[in-house]
Design a protein around this motif. Structure first.
Motif, PDB file in Angstrom:
ATOM      1  N   ASP A  77       4.379  -4.440  -2.054  1.00 54.09           N
ATOM      2  CA  ASP A  77       5.036  -5.532  -2.790  1.00 54.09           C
ATOM      3  C   ASP A  77       3.951  -6.303  -3.537  1.00 54.09           C
ATOM      4  O   ASP A  77       3.451  -7.316  -3.060  1.00 54.09           O
ATOM      5  CB  ASP A  77       5.764  -6.413  -1.765  1.00 54.09           C
ATOM      6  CG  ASP A  77       6.165  -7.749  -2.343  1.00 54.09           C
ATOM      7  OD1 ASP A  77       6.579  -7.781  -3.511  1.00 54.09           O
ATOM      8  OD2 ASP A  77       6.053  -8.770  -1.618  1.00 54.09           O
ATOM      9  N   VAL A  78       3.573  -5.809  -4.712  1.00 52.88           N
ATOM     10  CA  VAL A  78       2.398  -6.376  -5.379  1.00 52.88           C
ATOM     11  C   VAL A  78       2.779  -7.072  -6.688  1.00 52.88           C
ATOM     12  O   VAL A  78       3.845  -6.818  -7.258  1.00 52.88           O
ATOM     13  CB  VAL A  78       1.350  -5.276  -5.673  1.00 52.88           C
ATOM     14  CG1 VAL A  78       0.822  -4.706  -4.366  1.00 52.88           C
ATOM     15  CG2 VAL A  78       1.928  -4.169  -6.546  1.00 52.88           C
ATOM     16  N   ALA A  97       0.442   5.135  -9.513  1.00 52.16           N
ATOM     17  CA  ALA A  97       1.173   6.392  -9.302  1.00 52.16           C
ATOM     18  C   ALA A  97       0.189   7.568  -9.276  1.00 52.16           C
ATOM     19  O   ALA A  97       0.270   8.446  -8.403  1.00 52.16           O
ATOM     20  CB  ALA A  97       2.215   6.576 -10.394  1.00 52.16           C
ATOM     21  N   ALA A  98      -0.775   7.562 -10.201  1.00 49.33           N
ATOM     22  CA  ALA A  98      -1.739   8.670 -10.253  1.00 49.33           C
ATOM     23  C   ALA A  98      -2.615   8.675  -8.989  1.00 49.33           C
ATOM     24  O   ALA A  98      -2.848   9.733  -8.380  1.00 49.33           O
ATOM     25  CB  ALA A  98      -2.609   8.539 -11.504  1.00 49.33           C
ATOM     26  N   ALA A  99      -3.066   7.498  -8.578  1.00 53.78           N
ATOM     27  CA  ALA A  99      -3.955   7.431  -7.407  1.00 53.78           C
ATOM     28  C   ALA A  99      -3.209   7.830  -6.128  1.00 53.78           C
ATOM     29  O   ALA A  99      -3.776   8.496  -5.251  1.00 53.78           O
ATOM     30  CB  ALA A  99      -4.512   6.005  -7.273  1.00 53.78           C
ATOM     31  N   MET A 132       5.638  -1.178  -5.527  1.00 49.62           N
ATOM     32  CA  MET A 132       4.953   0.084  -5.826  1.00 49.62           C
ATOM     33  C   MET A 132       5.076   0.988  -4.594  1.00 49.62           C
ATOM     34  O   MET A 132       4.090   1.370  -3.955  1.00 49.62           O
ATOM     35  CB  MET A 132       3.491  -0.251  -6.178  1.00 49.62           C
ATOM     36  CG  MET A 132       2.722   0.819  -6.884  1.00 49.62           C
ATOM     37  SD  MET A 132       3.382   1.310  -8.478  1.00 49.62           S
ATOM     38  CE  MET A 132       3.440   3.095  -8.263  1.00 49.62           C
ATOM     39  N   ASN A 133       6.328   1.317  -4.275  1.00 51.59           N
ATOM     40  CA  ASN A 133       6.611   2.018  -3.016  1.00 51.59           C
ATOM     41  C   ASN A 133       6.314   3.510  -3.132  1.00 51.59           C
ATOM     42  O   ASN A 133       6.323   4.076  -4.223  1.00 51.59           O
ATOM     43  CB  ASN A 133       8.075   1.794  -2.616  1.00 51.59           C
ATOM     44  CG  ASN A 133       8.365   0.325  -2.337  1.00 51.59           C
ATOM     45  OD1 ASN A 133       7.450  -0.491  -2.320  1.00 51.59           O
ATOM     46  ND2 ASN A 133       9.616  -0.017  -2.126  1.00 51.59           N
ATOM     47  N   VAL A 179       7.756   5.467  -6.067  1.00 52.37           N
ATOM     48  CA  VAL A 179       9.069   4.914  -6.441  1.00 52.37           C
ATOM     49  C   VAL A 179       8.871   3.449  -6.854  1.00 52.37           C
ATOM     50  O   VAL A 179       9.258   2.528  -6.152  1.00 52.37           O
ATOM     51  CB  VAL A 179      10.066   5.015  -5.259  1.00 52.37           C
ATOM     52  CG1 VAL A 179      11.466   4.582  -5.705  1.00 52.37           C
ATOM     53  CG2 VAL A 179      10.109   6.419  -4.694  1.00 52.37           C
ATOM     54  N   PRO A 180       8.245   3.230  -8.018  1.00 54.21           N
ATOM     55  CA  PRO A 180       8.032   1.842  -8.442  1.00 54.21           C
ATOM     56  C   PRO A 180       9.319   1.232  -8.985  1.00 54.21           C
ATOM     57  O   PRO A 180      10.035   1.883  -9.739  1.00 54.21           O
ATOM     58  CB  PRO A 180       6.986   1.976  -9.557  1.00 54.21           C
ATOM     59  CG  PRO A 180       7.152   3.359 -10.086  1.00 54.21           C
ATOM     60  CD  PRO A 180       7.685   4.207  -8.968  1.00 54.21           C
TER      61      PRO A 180
END
Ligand code: FAD
Ligand code: MLT
Ligand code: ZN
Length: 475
Positions: free
Chosen positions: A353-354, A369-371, A394-395, A382-383
């Motif tokens: 939760d950022v 997502a890439a990292a 940013m789940n 699943v953002p």
């Protein structure tokens, strides 16, 4: 200080104070209070105390203080960070605010509502609507989360972009302090500069400084014109460009601006009955925009059509569905609201939760997502969430077929991976869910030095014996 009351007799004293309805000790009755919505923790407690009013809350806290027994306040128990779950030691008393469920006062001229801590958020919204007003705080758990809980976590949710977090919706508080003293700060004033704003200390304190028993909440004029659109957009940047278009046209009308990925919408359609894609073809990115105005002649539907047409022309919006009725608007909202439940049904997931400055949301989503997929091959980012506030969930969903426990064992690696990028973008590791038990180990690193020292000094001043929700917020 020696404990005046032996812990063993505390439950009897609670029984005498609260009567049979006011104390739960049967394991089957206590069990729902010992674990969290996400299923991350299972704790233990001597009893669950269920006082019926603020005076009884004060008496319970006094008895626990005398016995040296920790108190864990609990509202709707929907915390995403284990904030309302006791530890495993079994010494504490869970203090449920559920029976403090009265709306004490509602004034459409002052635009205030005085609600007790256990009033469910949806009931507060309904009470405001019945008086021709709006209480705007709105989140997926609103059918269960309580006024005490949303204030204690300073909850955000879907309408922060227009009305602010829970803190901005609060004018006054009534609080039971750790020694059992009752502070009545239920002032409904718009201006009141009389020393330290004590009420704000308890908002977002997650029950570590005292127990909120009631609050004066701000209400707003009821919306008389609304428009809701669900849009497929070309990219994360296109989503942000669309936000800017709506904001530039009429900032005051943008009640919610929510981002969803193709992955999240796919999960909602797959797992939740009645959720369908309202567009001709699936896309990689979606936005839900909700416009509202108290002016009946605001022309929001025309405005939405005009902005969407411009955005389509610019290649930002690929397709869009505009709700034709309140029922359709709710159907579009369900796609977004069911994201947490759909993710839960898909298997194990780790939540991040950022928040970052709004301008950096697209970069944050792409880099994270890439990292994450490099860290755990096959895992599925699943953002989704509150793009208009720079707050994205940013789940990460587990790889299909992976042992859920093995995936969850990597939780802290996953959170560290996201947090490193968020820090680089000047963001925060917890935007709206709080710290609870899950993120205490991050506090030293993120808030260490003068900030954490000041927090500890406040805690020591108000709760010198550390009996209020121990193990939460502060490392
Ligand atoms: P609880 O979970 O019972 O408690 C939360 C914390 O507050 C705990 O630390 C507890 O000890 C303390 N507390 C509770 N009541 C009191 C009190 N009266 N006095 C002092 N301390 C107290 N959160 C968001 O911010 N935005 C969202 O969009 C959002 N969406 C969600 C969607 C779903 C499906 C779920 C399950 C949760 C969501 N949440 C969201 C998280 C959660 O709903 C919020 O944190 C909410 O504010 C918690 O309210 P609650 O009454 O359930 O509190
Ligand atoms: C939401 O906005 O739906 C929740 O805060 C996010 C989550 O479940 O991660
Ligand atoms: Zn959220």
């Amino acid at each position: 200080m020696p404990d005046a009351l032996p812990a063993a007799s505390l439950v009897e004293a609670l029984h005498r104070l609260l009567g049979p309805r006011g104390v739960l000790t049967d394991p089957a009755d206590v069990a729902p209070h010992l674990s969290d919505w996400r299923g991350l923790y299972r704790g233990a407690a001597q009893a669950v105390a269920r006082p019926a009013d603020a005076a009884e809350v004060a008496a319970v806290v006094r008895l626990c203080a005398e016995a040296g027994v920790p108190v864990v306040p609990q509202g709707g128990n929907t915390s995403m960070v284990g904030g309302a779950t006791p530890d495993e030691a079994g010494r504490c008393v869970v203090l449920s605010l559920a029976r403090l469920n009265r709306i004490r006062d509602l004034d459409p001229l002052d635009m205030t509502m005085t609600a007790e801590a256990g009033v469910v958020l949806k009931a507060a919204q309904d009470a405001a609507a019945a008086a021709g007003c709006l209480f705007p705080l709105s989140l997926g758990a609103e059918g269960t989360a309580t006024i005490g809980g949303v204030l204690s976590t300073n909850a955000g949710g879907n309408t922060t972009v227009r009305y602010g977090n829970a803190r901005e919706l609060m004018l006054g508080l009534e609080v039971v302090l750790p020694d059992g003293g009752l502070w009545n700060g239920l002032r409904r004033l718009r201006k009141d500069n009389t020393g330290y704003a004590l009420r704000h200390l308890f908002v977002g304190a997650e029950g570590t400084l005292g127990i909120v028993t009631a609050a004066v909440l701000r209400m707003f004029p009821r919306p008389r014109d609304t428009a809701v659109a669900f849009c497929a957009v070309a990219s994360e940047d296109a989503a942000l460009a669309l936000f800017r278009r709506f904001r530039d046209r009429d900032e005051s009308a943008v009640r919610a601006f929510e981002y969803m990925s193709g992955a999240g919408v796919g999960l909602a359609v797959r797992h939740i009955e009645g959720v369908t894609l309202p567009l001709a073809a699936p896309a990689a990115h979606y936005v839900l925009v909700d416009l509202a105005s108290s002016r009946p002649d605001a022309g929001l539907r025309d405005m939405a059509e005009a902005v969407l047409a411009e955005a389509m022309e610019a290649g930002e919006v690929l397709d869009a569905a505009l709700a034709e009725s309140e029922a359709q608007a709710q159907k579009l909202w369900r796609i977004r609201e069911e994201h947490p439940e759909a993710q839960k049904r898909e298997g194990a997931s780790v939540k991040n939760d950022v928040s970052v400055p709004v301008s950096r949301v697209p970069e944050m989503i792409r880099r994270c997502a890439a990292a994450l997929t490099a860290l755990i091959p096959g895992s599925r980012p699943v953002p989704f969430g509150h793009m208009g506030d720079g707050n994205i969930h940013m789940n990460l969903a587990q790889p299909e077929g992976m042992d859920p426990a093995a995936f969850l064992a990597r939780s802290h690696d996953i959170m560290d991976c996201v947090n490193a990028i968020v820090r680089d973008l000047d963001g925060s590791f917890s935007a709206e869910h709080g710290i609870g038990r899950l993120k205490t180990d991050m506090m030293e690193d993120w808030r260490g030095g003068a900030e954490l020292a000041a927090m500890r000094a406040i805690k020591a001043a108000l709760d010198p014996r550390g009996l209020m929700n121990p193990g939460k917020v502060l490392p």
